[in-house]
Design a protein around this motif. Structure first.
Motif, PDB file in Angstrom:
ATOM      1  N   SER A  30    -128.818  -2.176 -33.835  1.00  0.00           N
ATOM      2  CA  SER A  30    -129.608  -1.365 -34.462  1.00  0.00           C
ATOM      3  C   SER A  30    -130.845  -1.540 -33.081  1.00  0.00           C
ATOM      4  O   SER A  30    -131.280  -0.588 -33.345  1.00  0.00           O
ATOM      5  CB  SER A  30    -130.549  -2.231 -35.268  1.00  0.00           C
ATOM      6  N   GLN A  31    -130.540  -1.390 -31.595  1.00  0.00           N
ATOM      7  CA  GLN A  31    -131.275  -0.872 -30.308  1.00  0.00           C
ATOM      8  C   GLN A  31    -130.685   0.589 -30.478  1.00  0.00           C
ATOM      9  O   GLN A  31    -130.703   0.957 -29.531  1.00  0.00           O
ATOM     10  CB  GLN A  31    -131.180  -1.412 -29.472  1.00  0.00           C
ATOM     11  N   GLY A  32    -129.786   1.026 -30.617  1.00  0.00           N
ATOM     12  CA  GLY A  32    -128.126   2.104 -30.007  1.00  0.00           C
ATOM     13  C   GLY A  32    -129.094   3.821 -30.562  1.00  0.00           C
ATOM     14  O   GLY A  32    -129.761   3.551 -32.123  1.00  0.00           O
ATOM     15  N   THR A  33    -129.214   4.726 -30.084  1.00  0.00           N
ATOM     16  CA  THR A  33    -128.784   5.674 -30.545  1.00  0.00           C
ATOM     17  C   THR A  33    -127.810   5.651 -32.318  1.00  0.00           C
ATOM     18  O   THR A  33    -127.170   4.788 -32.268  1.00  0.00           O
ATOM     19  CB  THR A  33    -128.938   7.164 -30.350  1.00  0.00           C
ATOM     20  N   THR A  34    -128.631   6.812 -33.109  1.00  0.00           N
ATOM     21  CA  THR A  34    -128.615   6.748 -34.663  1.00  0.00           C
ATOM     22  C   THR A  34    -127.183   7.622 -34.464  1.00  0.00           C
ATOM     23  O   THR A  34    -126.952   8.168 -33.974  1.00  0.00           O
ATOM     24  CB  THR A  34    -129.087   7.453 -35.395  1.00  0.00           C
ATOM     25  N   SER A  35    -125.609   7.015 -35.482  1.00  0.00           N
ATOM     26  CA  SER A  35    -124.927   8.105 -35.531  1.00  0.00           C
ATOM     27  C   SER A  35    -124.961   7.470 -36.995  1.00  0.00           C
ATOM     28  O   SER A  35    -125.218   6.632 -37.772  1.00  0.00           O
ATOM     29  CB  SER A  35    -123.537   7.317 -35.076  1.00  0.00           C
ATOM     30  N   LEU A  36    -123.644   8.798 -37.753  1.00  0.00           N
ATOM     31  CA  LEU A  36    -123.425   8.931 -38.917  1.00  0.00           C
ATOM     32  C   LEU A  36    -122.483   9.958 -39.395  1.00  0.00           C
ATOM     33  O   LEU A  36    -121.661  10.274 -38.335  1.00  0.00           O
ATOM     34  CB  LEU A  36    -124.487   9.670 -39.628  1.00  0.00           C
ATOM     35  N   GLY A  37    -122.322   9.907 -40.520  1.00  0.00           N
ATOM     36  CA  GLY A  37    -120.549  10.168 -41.070  1.00  0.00           C
ATOM     37  C   GLY A  37    -120.603  10.506 -42.570  1.00  0.00           C
ATOM     38  O   GLY A  37    -121.690  10.035 -42.845  1.00  0.00           O
ATOM     39  N   ILE A  38    -120.644  12.040 -42.562  1.00  0.00           N
ATOM     40  CA  ILE A  38    -120.455  12.098 -44.075  1.00  0.00           C
ATOM     41  C   ILE A  38    -118.866  12.642 -44.540  1.00  0.00           C
ATOM     42  O   ILE A  38    -118.104  13.042 -43.455  1.00  0.00           O
ATOM     43  CB  ILE A  38    -121.234  13.282 -44.111  1.00  0.00           C
TER      44      ILE A  38
END
Length: 252
Positions: A30-38
């Protein structure tokens, strides 16, 4: 003192039934940079922030989106060194599968392999859990395009869209509002960039964003066995976008 430090190296249940080390690993995620997938109707996009702590760092050699094999890509939030080890293991696993079956593994099979490696670290003496969550995106003829999330516990789920890392709660809310089942890959890329922009500090450029896409082969390509005539191997269905392509999407 030795016994005290030793107790921290073991992942054991607390009296309340929690594995505290896994909770600590999730805190690292949760301290890491945001990643996402769609997941789109005709493919998948995975995207992440790529930030460095200093302008003196050469960010051209930093990879946060990794190609595992021609049909599967992966992105992480959390500890970079842990990710690097998992990528190496995943690539070896994919090559071993290729040697036996003459084809690359289905996304679910490879995801299970990675999840097993991560789970084993939760019950082995003297090791800590991996401090990363992963998004695994791939295409195979069994299930088509699929997107999985793997957490430090070794749990994994298939998602239509998901976010991990620092801004994941807001990002997931944003995705829930904008997602629909018939979204196209192009729209999914734009939605991914808009979602990242929500919690982004500083300027979004082709240097600070990484994007990978899974494309679904056409029926004609599948009939032609979807192979590269030069190598005889399957044509990639996963690839990373170049900086020029990312710049073009950002300018729209």
């Amino acid at each position: 003192m030795g016994a005290h430090t030793g107790s921290y190296s073991l992942t054991v249940f607390s009296p309340s039934g929690k594995l505290v080390q896994i909770e600590h690993a999730l805190a690292a995620v949760s301290q890491g940079t945001t990643s996402l997938g769609i997941k789109a109707s005709n493919g998948i996009v995975i995207a992440t922030e790529k930030k460095t702590s200093s302008i003196l760092i050469d960010d051209s050699v930093i990879d946060k989106v990794a190609v595992i094999c021609p049909n599967i890509g992966i992105v992480y939030s959390g500890m970079g060194p842990d990710f690097r080890v998992l990528v190496t293991k995943a690539r070896k696993s994919a090559q071993a599968y290729w040697k036996i079956y003459g084809t690359y593994p289905p996304t679910r099979v490879l995801t299970q392999e990675i999840a097993t490696v991560m789970q084993q670290a939760t019950q082995s003496g003297g090791v800590r859990p991996y401090g990363v969550s992963l998004l695994v995106a791939g295409w195979d003829s069994h299930r088509g395009p699929t997107l999985y999330q793997v957490d430090p516990s070794g749990s994994f789920w298939a998602w239509k869209a998901s976010a991990i890392g620092k801004n994941m709660v807001n990002a997931k809310t944003f995705l829930e509002k904008r997602y629909n089942d018939d979204i196209s890959l192009e729209d999914a890329i734009h939605t991914a960039l808009l979602t990242l922009k929500e919690g982004f500090e500083g300027q979004m450029t082709e240097k600070t964003i990484e994007i990978g896409v899974v494309t679904v082969p056409t029926p004609e390509e599948l009939e032609a066995q979807h192979t590269d005539s030069a190598t005889g191997r399957p044509k990639p269905t996963f690839r990373k976008l170049t900086e020029e392509e990312v710049r073009d999407y950002l300018s729209l």
